[in-house]
Design a protein around this motif. Structure first.
Motif, PDB file in Angstrom:
ATOM      1  N   VAL A  26      71.476  43.427 -12.187  1.00 48.31           N
ATOM      2  CA  VAL A  26      70.037  43.658 -12.056  1.00 48.31           C
ATOM      3  C   VAL A  26      69.319  42.994 -13.224  1.00 48.31           C
ATOM      4  O   VAL A  26      69.657  43.228 -14.389  1.00 48.31           O
ATOM      5  N   GLN A  27      68.322  42.168 -12.900  1.00 49.12           N
ATOM      6  CA  GLN A  27      67.478  41.544 -13.921  1.00 49.12           C
ATOM      7  C   GLN A  27      66.063  42.089 -13.768  1.00 49.12           C
ATOM      8  O   GLN A  27      65.434  41.910 -12.727  1.00 49.12           O
ATOM      9  N   LEU A  28      65.577  42.758 -14.810  1.00 50.31           N
ATOM     10  CA  LEU A  28      64.255  43.378 -14.806  1.00 50.31           C
ATOM     11  C   LEU A  28      63.360  42.632 -15.786  1.00 50.31           C
ATOM     12  O   LEU A  28      63.632  42.598 -16.988  1.00 50.31           O
ATOM     13  N   ASP A  29      62.300  42.018 -15.261  1.00 49.31           N
ATOM     14  CA  ASP A  29      61.385  41.217 -16.081  1.00 49.31           C
ATOM     15  C   ASP A  29      60.115  42.018 -16.353  1.00 49.31           C
ATOM     16  O   ASP A  29      59.329  42.285 -15.441  1.00 49.31           O
ATOM     17  N   LEU A  30      59.921  42.395 -17.614  1.00 51.05           N
ATOM     18  CA  LEU A  30      58.724  43.139 -18.012  1.00 51.05           C
ATOM     19  C   LEU A  30      57.763  42.274 -18.821  1.00 51.05           C
ATOM     20  O   LEU A  30      56.871  42.793 -19.479  1.00 51.05           O
ATOM     21  N   ALA A  33      52.657  40.861 -15.773  1.00 50.08           N
ATOM     22  CA  ALA A  33      51.760  42.004 -15.610  1.00 50.08           C
ATOM     23  C   ALA A  33      52.387  43.086 -14.742  1.00 50.08           C
ATOM     24  O   ALA A  33      52.169  44.274 -14.965  1.00 50.08           O
ATOM     25  N   TYR A  34      53.179  42.678 -13.755  1.00 49.81           N
ATOM     26  CA  TYR A  34      53.847  43.629 -12.876  1.00 49.81           C
ATOM     27  C   TYR A  34      55.356  43.439 -12.989  1.00 49.81           C
ATOM     28  O   TYR A  34      55.836  42.309 -13.057  1.00 49.81           O
ATOM     29  N   PRO A  35      56.120  44.530 -13.023  1.00 49.42           N
ATOM     30  CA  PRO A  35      57.576  44.420 -13.166  1.00 49.42           C
ATOM     31  C   PRO A  35      58.207  43.663 -12.001  1.00 49.42           C
ATOM     32  O   PRO A  35      57.909  43.931 -10.837  1.00 49.42           O
ATOM     33  N   ILE A  36      59.082  42.727 -12.314  1.00 54.08           N
ATOM     34  CA  ILE A  36      59.778  41.923 -11.312  1.00 54.08           C
ATOM     35  C   ILE A  36      61.269  42.232 -11.399  1.00 54.08           C
ATOM     36  O   ILE A  36      61.858  42.153 -12.475  1.00 54.08           O
ATOM     37  N   LEU A  37      61.868  42.592 -10.270  1.00 53.18           N
ATOM     38  CA  LEU A  37      63.290  42.909 -10.237  1.00 53.18           C
ATOM     39  C   LEU A  37      64.033  41.937  -9.336  1.00 53.18           C
ATOM     40  O   LEU A  37      63.568  41.610  -8.241  1.00 53.18           O
ATOM     41  N   LEU A 139      79.076  53.114  -2.093  1.00 57.11           N
ATOM     42  CA  LEU A 139      79.539  53.273  -3.465  1.00 57.11           C
ATOM     43  C   LEU A 139      79.344  51.966  -4.228  1.00 57.11           C
ATOM     44  O   LEU A 139      79.683  50.891  -3.728  1.00 57.11           O
ATOM     45  N   THR A 140      78.771  52.057  -5.431  1.00 54.09           N
ATOM     46  CA  THR A 140      78.632  50.890  -6.305  1.00 54.09           C
ATOM     47  C   THR A 140      79.623  51.045  -7.448  1.00 54.09           C
ATOM     48  O   THR A 140      79.491  51.945  -8.278  1.00 54.09           O
ATOM     49  N   LYS A 141      80.620  50.174  -7.484  1.00 54.70           N
ATOM     50  CA  LYS A 141      81.682  50.317  -8.476  1.00 54.70           C
ATOM     51  C   LYS A 141      81.207  49.991  -9.887  1.00 54.70           C
ATOM     52  O   LYS A 141      81.629  50.625 -10.855  1.00 54.70           O
ATOM     53  N   SER A 142      80.328  48.985 -10.015  1.00 57.73           N
ATOM     54  CA  SER A 142      79.873  48.595 -11.351  1.00 57.73           C
ATOM     55  C   SER A 142      78.482  47.977 -11.262  1.00 57.73           C
ATOM     56  O   SER A 142      78.205  47.179 -10.362  1.00 57.73           O
ATOM     57  N   CYS A 143      77.607  48.358 -12.202  1.00 58.77           N
ATOM     58  CA  CYS A 143      76.243  47.832 -12.231  1.00 58.77           C
ATOM     59  C   CYS A 143      75.881  47.447 -13.663  1.00 58.77           C
ATOM     60  O   CYS A 143      75.990  48.261 -14.584  1.00 58.77           O
ATOM     61  N   GLN A 144      75.448  46.210 -13.835  1.00 55.80           N
ATOM     62  CA  GLN A 144      75.027  45.704 -15.143  1.00 55.80           C
ATOM     63  C   GLN A 144      73.540  45.367 -15.074  1.00 55.80           C
ATOM     64  O   GLN A 144      73.082  44.745 -14.112  1.00 55.80           O
ATOM     65  N   VAL A 145      72.779  45.786 -16.093  1.00 58.84           N
ATOM     66  CA  VAL A 145      71.330  45.593 -16.096  1.00 58.84           C
ATOM     67  C   VAL A 145      70.919  44.785 -17.322  1.00 58.84           C
ATOM     68  O   VAL A 145      71.394  45.047 -18.432  1.00 58.84           O
ATOM     69  N   VAL A 146      70.044  43.805 -17.103  1.00 58.54           N
ATOM     70  CA  VAL A 146      69.470  43.027 -18.202  1.00 58.54           C
ATOM     71  C   VAL A 146      67.954  43.128 -18.106  1.00 58.54           C
ATOM     72  O   VAL A 146      67.370  42.788 -17.073  1.00 58.54           O
ATOM     73  N   VAL A 147      67.320  43.624 -19.172  1.00 56.94           N
ATOM     74  CA  VAL A 147      65.866  43.798 -19.204  1.00 56.94           C
ATOM     75  C   VAL A 147      65.265  42.763 -20.143  1.00 56.94           C
ATOM     76  O   VAL A 147      65.650  42.678 -21.316  1.00 56.94           O
ATOM     77  N   GLU A 148      64.329  41.971 -19.619  1.00 62.14           N
ATOM     78  CA  GLU A 148      63.592  41.013 -20.446  1.00 62.14           C
ATOM     79  C   GLU A 148      62.225  41.609 -20.761  1.00 62.14           C
ATOM     80  O   GLU A 148      61.508  42.046 -19.858  1.00 62.14           O
ATOM     81  N   HIS A 149      61.852  41.636 -22.028  1.00 57.19           N
ATOM     82  CA  HIS A 149      60.646  42.356 -22.426  1.00 57.19           C
ATOM     83  C   HIS A 149      60.039  41.724 -23.664  1.00 57.19           C
ATOM     84  O   HIS A 149      60.591  40.791 -24.258  1.00 57.19           O
ATOM     85  N   SER A 150      58.900  42.250 -24.071  1.00 54.16           N
ATOM     86  CA  SER A 150      58.262  41.788 -25.300  1.00 54.16           C
ATOM     87  C   SER A 150      58.896  42.489 -26.494  1.00 54.16           C
ATOM     88  O   SER A 150      59.615  43.481 -26.355  1.00 54.16           O
ATOM     89  N   THR A 151      58.623  41.971 -27.669  1.00 58.85           N
ATOM     90  CA  THR A 151      59.213  42.525 -28.886  1.00 58.85           C
ATOM     91  C   THR A 151      58.650  43.910 -29.180  1.00 58.85           C
ATOM     92  O   THR A 151      57.466  44.162 -29.004  1.00 58.85           O
TER      93      THR A 151
END
Length: 422
Positions: A26-30, A33-37, A139-151
């Motif tokens: 999962v890539q979450l872009d913050l 203006a609006y969150p993009i997944l 069933l989801t065996k494994s989930c990795q999340v990367v969040v891109e955000h401001s400092t």
């Protein structure tokens, strides 16, 4: 032969095929203006399967949702269903035992918690809660999340996470049970963004003229960015397009052949704008009459002309909404006025279509108005659809006859007035 075998196997065993999400990224872009997944899911099964169901909580509003086959990069057809607890997206494809699916969407109703009291308006910070791992029937065996955000934001998660610069990695999260919601809370300062309650896009196709008239009406355009007590007009003028808590310019992209722009609000025309021509489009930098502070609303219209042969050809008209930076429209109505006497046949694209007939100006023929309605439209990306119609052979001639008769009557009346008033 292999595909035929898998298809037969799916028919026989599809009902009992047990699908498992081997992994999900999962890539979450913050940063917008609006969150993009964007979620990439590897779905597998011991038996062949021909469908996959993706779930979202019922209360979550999304725009621009799209499902893509990661290998072929082709979009996957889906059927949307609503249940008591969730919105289901049922994907259909050829029988496979393994499929990598990419899901992209924008969240439109969970940017910043709305203040409930006046005192809450005094902070520019907010908590954003996101559904990070797929809410799935499997069933989801494994989930990795990367969040891109401001400092400077804080990721509040019970799961293991690590922040480096402007990126935070969460997980991996293992063995997520079916229908379980895995969420993360993030504390951050949101960006200024524009939410539009209603947008009306009007295209007036000519019967005999060479140009089509296009108008875009924006109602309830609200700055839903952060609120701060201080505002400096001098600083705003220096940073008019990048002020932290006020919108000073509407940046819109149109077709490169658009011309004769007009920009106005309820008080009249606004001349403080600039048009920049690029190879791929025309960018209009429209400055509102006053800075749009947080919570303020405005209404405005932007119109332009475009050569009819650019958007209309062989009984087809390409309807393309303008792109507006950092904006989401809750409701969009596209109105297409067909040439005199033309008959609507079909519309290719998503949206509810209604067709009504109206009297044409200076013509014996009727004129069809095609209304296409959308909800939760992401105006930051390209949105287009095609309306098809059958052109009338006699309508243009009839319009010219009526127009000629009108001119003749005016001229006769003028000469009679001169003759008998002398």
């Amino acid at each position: 032969m292999a595909k035929v075998f898998l298809l037969v196997l799916a028919v026989v065993c599809g009902a009992v095929a047990e699908v498992v999400n081997e992994n999900a990224l999962v890539q979450l872009d913050l940063t917008q203006a609006y969150p993009i997944l964007s979620t990439k899911i590897m779905a597998t099964s011991d038996e062949a399967f021909t469908s996959y169901t993706f779930l979202l909580p019922k209360e979550l509003k999304v725009a621009s949702i799209k499902f893509t086959d990661a290998d072929s990069e082709q979009e996957i057809a889906y059927e949307k269903k609503t249940t008591l607890k969730a919105t289901e997206y049922v994907l259909s494809f050829e029988a496979v035992t393994k499929k990598q699916i990419v899901v992209d969407y924008i969240e439109t109703n969970s940017v910043v918690p709305r203040p409930k009291t006046l005192s809450e308006f005094k902070t520019i910070e907010g908590d954003y809660t996101s559904l990070i791992c797929p809410m799935s029937m499997y069933l989801t065996k494994s989930c990795q999340v990367v969040v891109e955000h401001s400092t400077g934001i804080k990721v509040l998660s019970a799961q293991a996470h690590n922040t480096v610069g402007n990126n935070t990695a969460i997980g991996p999260i293992d063995d997520i049970e079916p229908m379980r919601e895995e969420r993360v809370q993030i504390h951050f300062a949101p960006k200024v963004h524009l939410k539009i309650e209603s947008m009306t896009h009007i295209i007036d196709l000519p019967t005999v003229a060479s140009n089509a008239r296009v108008e875009d009406w924006f109602e309830g355009a609200t700055n839903e960015g952060p609120f701060v007590e201080k505002f400096s007009r001098a600083d705003f003028q220096k940073n008019i397009g990048n002020y932290p808590n006020a919108i000073g310019v509407f940046e819109m992209a149109f077709d490169a052949r658009a011309e004769h722009f007009i920009y106005k609000d309820r008080s009249g025309n606004i001349s403080t704008s600039e048009v920049m021509l690029h190879d791929e489009n025309v960018t209009l930098m429209a400055l509102p009459r006053y800075p749009l502070m947080s919570g303020w609303k405005t209404e405005f219209m932007i119109g332009h002309d475009i050569a009819a042969n650019v958007i209309q050809k062989d009984g087809k008209v390409i309807v393309k909404l303008p792109q507006l930076k950092e904006a989401i429209a809750e409701k969009v109505i596209a109105k297409v006025y067909l040439p005199d006497g033309a008959k609507y046949t079909k519309c290719t694209g998503l949206g509810k279509v209604e067709v009504t007939e109206r009297d044409a100006f200076m013509s014996f023929a009727k004129r069809a108005e095609v209304d296409v309605q959308f909800e939760n439209v992401n105006l930051m990306e390209e949105n287009l659809f095609v309306v098809e119609f059958e052109e009338s052979v006699t309508a243009a001639t009839g319009t010219l006859v009526v127009f000629s008769a009108y001119i003749s009557v005016v001229l006769i009346a003028f000469f009679l007035f001169i003759e008998y008033s002398a």
